[in-house]
Write an enzyme that holds these catalytic residues in place. Structure first.
Site, mmCIF file in Angstrom:
data_model
loop_
_atom_site.group_PDB
_atom_site.id
_atom_site.type_symbol
_atom_site.label_atom_id
_atom_site.label_comp_id
_atom_site.label_asym_id
_atom_site.label_seq_id
_atom_site.Cartn_x
_atom_site.Cartn_y
_atom_site.Cartn_z
ATOM 1 N N CYS A 86 35.908 61.761 20.743
ATOM 2 C CA CYS A 86 36.244 60.484 21.060
ATOM 3 C C CYS A 86 35.455 59.489 20.201
ATOM 4 O O CYS A 86 35.647 59.331 19.025
ATOM 5 C CB CYS A 86 36.105 60.239 22.715
ATOM 6 S SG CYS A 86 37.218 58.750 23.022
ATOM 7 N N HIS A 90 39.164 65.161 25.006
ATOM 8 C CA HIS A 90 37.909 65.400 25.601
ATOM 9 C C HIS A 90 38.024 66.790 25.983
ATOM 10 O O HIS A 90 38.103 67.136 27.260
ATOM 11 C CB HIS A 90 37.496 64.363 26.785
ATOM 12 C CG HIS A 90 37.171 63.141 26.437
ATOM 13 N ND1 HIS A 90 35.983 62.773 26.063
ATOM 14 C CD2 HIS A 90 37.944 62.185 26.089
ATOM 15 C CE1 HIS A 90 35.824 61.311 25.783
ATOM 16 N NE2 HIS A 90 37.028 60.828 25.775
ATOM 17 N N GLU A 121 35.262 68.368 26.716
ATOM 18 C CA GLU A 121 34.266 68.661 27.853
ATOM 19 C C GLU A 121 34.633 68.217 29.085
ATOM 20 O O GLU A 121 34.121 68.360 30.031
ATOM 21 C CB GLU A 121 32.934 67.955 27.377
ATOM 22 C CG GLU A 121 32.861 66.334 27.673
ATOM 23 C CD GLU A 121 33.767 65.590 26.719
ATOM 24 O OE1 GLU A 121 34.419 66.148 25.647
ATOM 25 O OE2 GLU A 121 33.803 64.281 26.688
#
Lengths: 220, 746, 79
Positions: A87, A195, A197
Site C-alpha cells: 500500500c 494488504h 498482512e
C-alpha cells in the site's frame, strides 16, 4: 528469519505488519524508525508498511522515499535481499525508484476499502512460491491512490518479464492492466496495494495472505 | 461599580451569548467589569456546549454507576472494566460519542473530519489507544438539493481523517429524513483500550507544576466555534464559514503516538485535549478539577499567525493540540518525545495555589479571574417544558392490506433508511489494526473488534429511532437504549454501558424541552432496568433552522464484551433446512413504522412500546442460546420487522426463506410490524427443538415462523421475491442516488 | 526571493480530477471548456538574490522531491 519493519511518521499498518511477520516466522521483526541510517545487523527481510506517511502530502510516499533510512533500504535491495512494500509502502518503493511506475489517485476519486479478488500471475517469486500460479485470492485493499500507471513500453516490458505478480479480478481503482502488485527485474523487491498482512487470520480478513509470508520463510 | 470595562458595550456582551442575569453574576464574582479576554473566557465556559446549562438539570436522572464502570460522565470519556488483557493485566475500554453537527452542515468535509479528530482526542487523552470509530449520521430527504453534497462531503471527511490516523471505522447508521434538511447530524464515536491502572484524568494537577503545550500551532481557526455550536441557524449562517476549523490527521496520528509514549513514562500529572474553546476549557478544566490556579505566559504559546491577541489564542479552536501538566523536572521527557515526532512543544506556564487564572501577554496581565466561578457558577436552567402529545397507537387492521408482500418487501428494502450503505462504508478503512472481526460489511448487528492479543472482543453499536422519539419521546428514549442492548446481545455479547449524543432543537421552546425530558426519562428507565449505565455523553441543542427543529435524536452508542470469540453469532450463517424462530410476541405494531412511511406515505401512529422486563428476559435467553452453540444465525428485529430481518438473513446467507403466517395479526402487521424485544433465529431442526424446550422452561415466547431454503423470500408459499432481484434493488439505491451527483458534476 | 513551481501531470497521463472539473464546468453551461488539467502550485521563500543560482537549486529540488518524473512535469518562476 530476521526482519525489519520501517516506521515513518504516519505509518499505520506497522503493527499489523509486525504481528503478521511474527505469526509466520515466530520472530519479532525490528521496528526501524525512518531517521535511522542503517538496518539492524543481520536483517534479511524488509517490509515497508502501509499508512499515510507524511499525511500523503505532496504525493503519496514522496517524502518518506527521501528519508534517512531509504539509502540503507536501496543498498539492502541491491544485495538481492527481499523487500516488500504494501500500500503506502508500494508507493514509497515506486517513488524511490526501486520499482517502475507510479500510483495515482483512484479513477473513482474515492477511497476504496473492500476485500479484493486477486489472481496470482507469477507464483515463481520468493514472495509467491507457496501459491499456485493462477490461484484466486481474496485480500483486503484500502487506499485512495492505488491506480497503477506506467507508460506502455514499461507495461509491456514488465508483463513480458513476468514482473506483474498480482492482478485484480475486478479493477477497483483504474490500475493499468488491472495490476495490483509488481516485482523488480531482479525478483527481490515487490510492491502491492492489497494488504496480505490483513489476511493471516480467520478472525480477521481471512488467511489468503499467509502463503506470501510463508513463501518468504521458505526462501530465507 | 462600572457596568462595562473600557471598550465593552451591552452589544458586545450580547454577542458573546451572555444574558443580563449571567452578566450580573460575572460582575459579582469578579467584583468589577470583565475585559474582553475575560468576557470571552466566561462566554465559552458558560456556553451550552461547555456548561450543559439547559440539560444538566435532567442529565442527573441517567444511571451512571455499575459493577463494571470505572469512570462515569464528567471526564473526557467513560471507562469500563473488561477484565484481563493479553498480559494478565486488567484492561479498560474507554469510549465516547460526540456531535459535530453545525460545522458539518457548513463545511461537510472539514466539519466531519474534525469531529472524528476531536472524539479520538477525548479517548487517547485518557491513555487509551483508539481501536474503533463509529458514526451515526442523519441527513435530510434524499431528494433535497443539499443532501447529496452533504453526504458526499461528510463521508469523505470521516474517511479522510479516520483512514489517515489508522483507526478503523467499523460501523454506524445513516438515516434520511426531511426533518434534517436544514440541520444534519454527524455524531462520531471513538472506542479505545488501556490498561486499567494507567488511565489519565483531568484531575491530579498540583501547584508548582509546569504546563506544557503540545501539538499544532495556534491559529485563528474557529474563533467562537463553541458559541456557534450553541446558537440556532438562520439564513446568514452560511456566512459563518470562516469559523470552521481545518483538521490535520497526520498531526493527530503523531500526537496519538507521542502522547501514548509520554503516558508510559510516569511524567504526567494531568492532561487534557484542546477541543471546543481550546486553551480556555482545557486549562480551566484541569485547574478546576485539581482545585488550583494557573498562570500562562501567552507569548510562549506556539502561534501560526503573527499579531495574535490573547483573546484569539484563548478562544482558538485550532485542532490537534493538547495541554499537559507535567510532574516538576520532567519537562525534558516531553521535549524529547515530541521533538522525535516533529510536534511543537512549549512550556507556557505553571500551576499555582491562587485558585486564579492569570494570563500575561507582552509583559502585561491581560486576564485575572478566579477559576471556580467559570466551572461552578455556570448557569443551570430549569427550562420550562410541556410533555408533547403522545400519538395514539395504530391498529394494523386499519391500514390497507397490500396484495403482494414480496413487492412490498422489495420497496421497503430499497428505501433510503433500509438500503445497503456500502457506498458509504467502502470509503472507510475498516480493517487497519487487524482486529476487526465484523464491520459494516458483515452480517452482524454490532461491530466486533478483538481485544488485541486475546480471545475476547468488543461489540459496538449505535442506535436511535428518531421517528419513535418524535411520536413518543419517553418510549423512543427507552427504545434507543433497548435497541442498542439488543444489537449487542444478538452478537452474543454482554452489554456493559453506553455513551449518548443527545441531539435536539431549541430548548428554550417548551415543546422541544419536553421532547428532551421525555427521551431522558425513557432512557433512564431502560438503562436502569437493563443494567446498562451511561458513562459518557454529549448534548447538542439548537439543531433547528428558521424555527424548524430536527426530530428528537438521542443517539446511543453501546459497548459490550464477547468473552469468548468462539461463542458469538451473526446473521449470515443460515443453512438449508434451518428452522426459523422468532423470540418475542408479534402484535403488528405499524405506528411510526418504516412500512407506514414507505408504503402508505404516512408518518403517524404511536411508537411501539418497549416492555423492558420482556426485553431483558428475551435477550438473556438469546445470549444463552448463542453461547450454547445452537444458532446458525441470529438477528434482532427492528426497522421493517420480521420480513426485513428475514430478508437481511437471506441476503447474507445467500439462501431463501419460506415464511409462514397464521393467527389474528393481519399479514402486513405480522411481516412488517415493529414490535420490540424480538429476535429472529435460525437453527438446525434438532437445535430448534431444544430451543423451544428451553423457551418453555424459561417462559420465553418463541414461535416457529419459517424454513430456510430456495432462492426467494416467500410467505405461505406465495408472494415470492427472488433474492437476486432483492439484492440488486437493496444494493442499487444508494449508488443511484449518489451517481446523480456525479452526473451533476460531469 | 520567491519561487513559484507549477507541477502538472504530463500529457497522456490520465487526470481523473481534471476530467471531473471539466465535466462539472460543462454541466454548469460553460460549453467552451473542452478539457481541464489539475496541477499544484508550490511557493518557496528563498534567501539570496542570485536568480540563476536559485533556479539551479530549485530545479534540483523539483527533480529530487517536488515532482515525480514518471507522471509529472514542472515549471519554475522566480521573482
Amino acid at each position: 528469519m530476521k526482519s525489519a519493519v520501517i516506521v515513518f511518521p504516519g505509518s499505520n499498518c506497522d503493527r499489523d505488519a509486525h504481528d503478521a511477520i511474527e505469526k509466520v516466522t515466530g520472530q519479532k521483526p525490528a521496528m526501524v524508525w525512518h531517521q535511522e541510517s542503517e538496518l539492524p545487523e543481520g536483517t534479511q527481510f524488509v517490509m515497508v508498511p502501509g499508512g499515510f506517511s507524511y499525511g500523503d502530502y505532496l504525493r503519496c510516499g514522496a517524502m518518506a522515499s527521501r528519508s534517512a533510512i531509504m539509502p540503507a533500504i536501496v543498498a539492502h535491495a541491491a544485495t538481492g535481499a527481499p523487500v516488500l512494500g504494501v500500500c503506502n509502502g508500494f508507493q514509497i518503493l515506486t517513488e524511490s525508484g526501486l520499482l517502475p511506475g507510479a500510483l495515482m489517485r483512484n479513477a473513482g476519486l474515492k477511497f476504496v476499502c473492500e476485500k479484493a479478488p486477486l489472481t496470482v500471475e507469477n507464483a515463481n517469486t520468493q514472495f509467491t512460491s507457496r501459491y499456485e500460479a493462477g490461484a484466486q485470492l481474496l485480500v483486503p485493499i484500502a487506499h485512495h491512490d492505488g491506480n497503477y500507471f506506467a507508460d506502455t513500453e514499461t507495461l509491456d516490458r514488465i508483463e513480458g518479464e513476468g514482473q506483474v505478480v498480482f492482478r485484480y479480478g475486478r479493477n477497483p481503482n483504474g490500475s493499468a492492466r488491472d495490476i495490483a502488485g509488481i516485482i523488480n527485474e531482479q525478483g527481490n523487491v515487490m510492491g502491492m496495494m492489497p494488504h496480505p498482512e490483513r489476511a493471516v487470520d480467520d478472525g480477521h480478513g481471512g488467511t489468503d495472505g499467509l502463503a506470501l509470508f510463508e513463501s518468504l520463510l521458505g526462501s530465507a | 461599580m462600572t457596568q462595562y470595562a473600557e471598550g465593552i458595550t451591552a452589544e458586545i456582551v450580547k454577542e458573546h451569548g451572555i444574558n443580563d442575569a449571567e452578566y450580573a453574576v460575572i460582575l459579582d464574582r469578579l467584583g468589577r467589569a470583565p475585559n474582553l479576554v475575560e468576557l470571552g473566557i466566561f462566554s465559552v465556559m458558560w456556553s451550552e456546549h461547555c456548561s450543559y446549562k439547559s440539560s444538566r438539570a435532567h442529565l442527573g436522572k441517567l444511571p451512571t454507576k455499575g459493577e463494571k464502570v470505572i469512570q462515569g460522565p464528567g471526564e473526557n470519556a467513560g471507562v469500563i472494566d473488561i477484565g484481563d488483557g493479553p498480559n494478565g493485566k486488567k484492561m479498560a475500554c474507554i469510549f465516547k460519542m460526540e456531535s459535530h453537527n453545525h460545522p458539518s452542515f457548513i463545511e461537510p468535509y472539514q466539519g466531519a473530519a474534525t469531529g472524528v479528530g476531536g472524539i479520538l482526542r477525548d479517548v487517547f487523552t485518557m491513555g487509551a489507544r483508539p481501536v474503533a470509530l463509529m458514526n451515526a449520521l442523519r441527513f435530510g430527504a434524499p431528494e433535497h438539493k443539499k443532501t447529496r453534497q452533504l453526504v458526499s462531503g461528510v463521508v469523505a471527511g470521516i474517511g479522510g481523517y479516520g483512514n489517515c490516523v489508522g483507526v478503523p471505522t467499523v460501523g454506524g447508521e445513516t438515516n434520511f429524513h426531511a426533518g434534517y434538511n436544514g440541520n444534519i447530524l454527524v455524531n462520531a464515536m471513538a472506542v479505545g483500550l488501556a490498561e486499567a491502572d494507567n488511565i489519565f484524568y483531568a484531575r491530579g494537577a498540583e501547584p508548582g507544576q509546569p504546563i506544557v503545550y503540545v501539538g499544532s500551532k495556534t491559529g485563528r481557526d474557529g474563533i467562537h466555534g463553541a458559541t456557534m455550536a450553541s446558537a440556532e441557524f438562520d439564513d446568514q449562517s452560511e456566512e459563518k464559514r470562516p469559523t470552521v476549523q481545518v483538521g490535520d490527521p497526520f498531526v493527530e496520528k503523531k500526537l496519538i503516538e507521542a502522547c501514548l509514549e509520554l503516558m508510559a513514562t510516569d511524567a504526567i500529572a494531568a492532561i487534557q485535549d484542546m477541543g471546543a474553546a481550546g486553551l480556555t476549557s482545557s486549562s480551566v478544566e484541569m485547574a478546576d478539577k485539581g482545585g488550583i490556579g494557573i498562570a500562562l505566559d501567552m507569548d510562549k504559546v506556539p502561534q501560526r499567525e503573527t499579531g495574535m491577541t490573547t483573546y484569539e489564542m484563548m478562544l482558538s479552536e485550532s485542532q490537534e493540540r493538547m495541554l499537559v501538566i507535567m510532574k516538576p523536572g520532567r519537562e525534558d521527557v516531553a521535549y524529547e518525545i515530541f521533538k522525535k515526532w516533529e510536534l511543537d512543544v512549549a512550556v507556557i506556564g505553571e500551576t499555582t495555589d491562587t485558585g486564579r487564572m492569570v494570563l500575561t501577554h507582552k509583559g502585561e496581565v491581560v486576564c485575572d479571574i478566579p477559576v471556580a466561578p467559570l466551572a461552578d457558577d455556570a448557569p443551570k436552567y430549569e427550562r420550562p417544558y410541556f410533555a408533547p402529545e403522545v400519538r395514539a397507537q395504530l391498529n394494523a387492521k386499519d391500514v390497507a392490506q397490500p396484495s403482494h408482500m414480496g413487492e412490498v418487501l422489495l420497496k421497503i428494502m430499497s428505501s433510503p433508511d433500509m438500503a445497503s450503505k456500502a457506498w458509504i462504508w467502502k470509503q472507510y478503512d475498516r480493517h487497519v489494526m487487524a482486529d476487526t472481526t465484523a464491520s459494516s460489511e458483515d452480517p452482524s448487528d454490532a461491530a466486533i473488534v478483538r481485544v488485541h492479543g486475546t480471545n475476547k472482543a468488543l461489540a459496538i453499536t449505535t442506535d436511535c429511532t428518531p421517528r419513535y422519539c418524535f411520536a413518543n419521546p419517553f418510549e423512543g428514549g427507552k427504545q434507543a437504549v433497548a435497541e442498542a442492548w439488543r444489537n449487542l446481545t444478538a452478537t452474543g455479547a454482554d452489554p456493559i454501558a453506553i455513551t449518548d449524543c443527545l441531539n435536539f432543537g431549541n430548548p428554550e421552546r417548551e415543546e422541544i424541552m419536553g421532547q428532551f425530558v421525555g427521551c431522558i426519562d425513557g432512557m433512564a428507565e431502560a438503562c436502569a432496568k437493563l443494567d446498562f449505565p451511561v458513562v459518557s455523553g454529549n448534548v447538542s441543542l439548537y439543531n433547528e433552522t428558521n424555527g424548524v427543529a430536527i426530530p428528537p435524536t438521542p443517539a446511543i452508542g453501546g459497548v459490550g464484551l464477547i468473552p469468548d470469540m468462539a461463542k458469538r453469532a451473526h446473521f449470515g450463517g443460515m443453512r438449508e433446512g434451518d428452522i426459523l424462530l422468532v423470540v418475542g410476541e408479534t402484535e403488528g405494531a405499524l405506528g411510526a413504522s418504516v412500512y407506514l412511511k414507505v408504503i402508505e406515505g404516512r408518518e403517524d401512529g404511536g411508537a411501539p412500546l418497549v416492555d423492558l422486563d420482556a426485553e431483558k428476559a428475551h435477550g438473556d435467553f438469546v445470549r444463552g442460546q448463542i453461547r450454547a452453540g445452537r444458532l446458525s444465525a441470529c438477528h434482532d428485529l427492528s426497522d421493517g420487522g420480521l420480513a426485513c430481518a428475514a430478508a437481511d438473513m437471506a441476503l447474507a446467507s445467500d439462501m431463501g426463506i419460506k415464511l409462514a403466517h397464521e393467527g389474528n395479526v393481519p399479514m402486513h402487521g405480522y411481516l412488517f410490524g415493529e414490535d420490540q424485544g424480538r429476535y429472529l433465529l435460525a437453527a438446525a431442526k434438532e437445535d430448534a427443538i431444544a430451543i423451544l424446550q428451553d423457551a418453555k422452561a424459561d417462559d420465553v415466547p418463541v414461535h416457529v415462523v419459517g424454513l430456510a431454503g430456495g432462492t426467494a423470500v416467500t410467505v405461505n408459499g406465495a408472494h415470492p421475491l427472488e433474492l437476486d432481484r432483492l439484492r440488486a434493488a437493496w444494493e442499487g439505491w444508494m449508488p443511484a442516488l449518489m451517481d446523480q451527483l456525479v452526473e451533476a458534476a460531469e | 526571493m520567491k519561487a513559484k513551481i507549477h507541477v502538472y501531470l504530463k500529457p497522456g497521463v490520465l487526470d481523473p480530477q481534471g476530467a471531473a472539473v471539466a465535466g462539472a464546468l460543462h454541466n454548469m453551461g460553460y460549453d467552451e471548456v473542452t478539457a481541464a488539467r489539475q496541477g499544484k502550485l508550490i511557493e518557496l521563500d528563498l534567501t539570496g538574490d542570485d536568480v540563476e543560482a536559485a533556479r539551479k537549486r530549485v530545479d534540483e529540488m523539483c527533480a529530487k522531491l517536488l515532482s515525480n518524473p514518471v507522471i509529472e512535469s514542472y515549471s519554475i518562476e522566480l521573482a
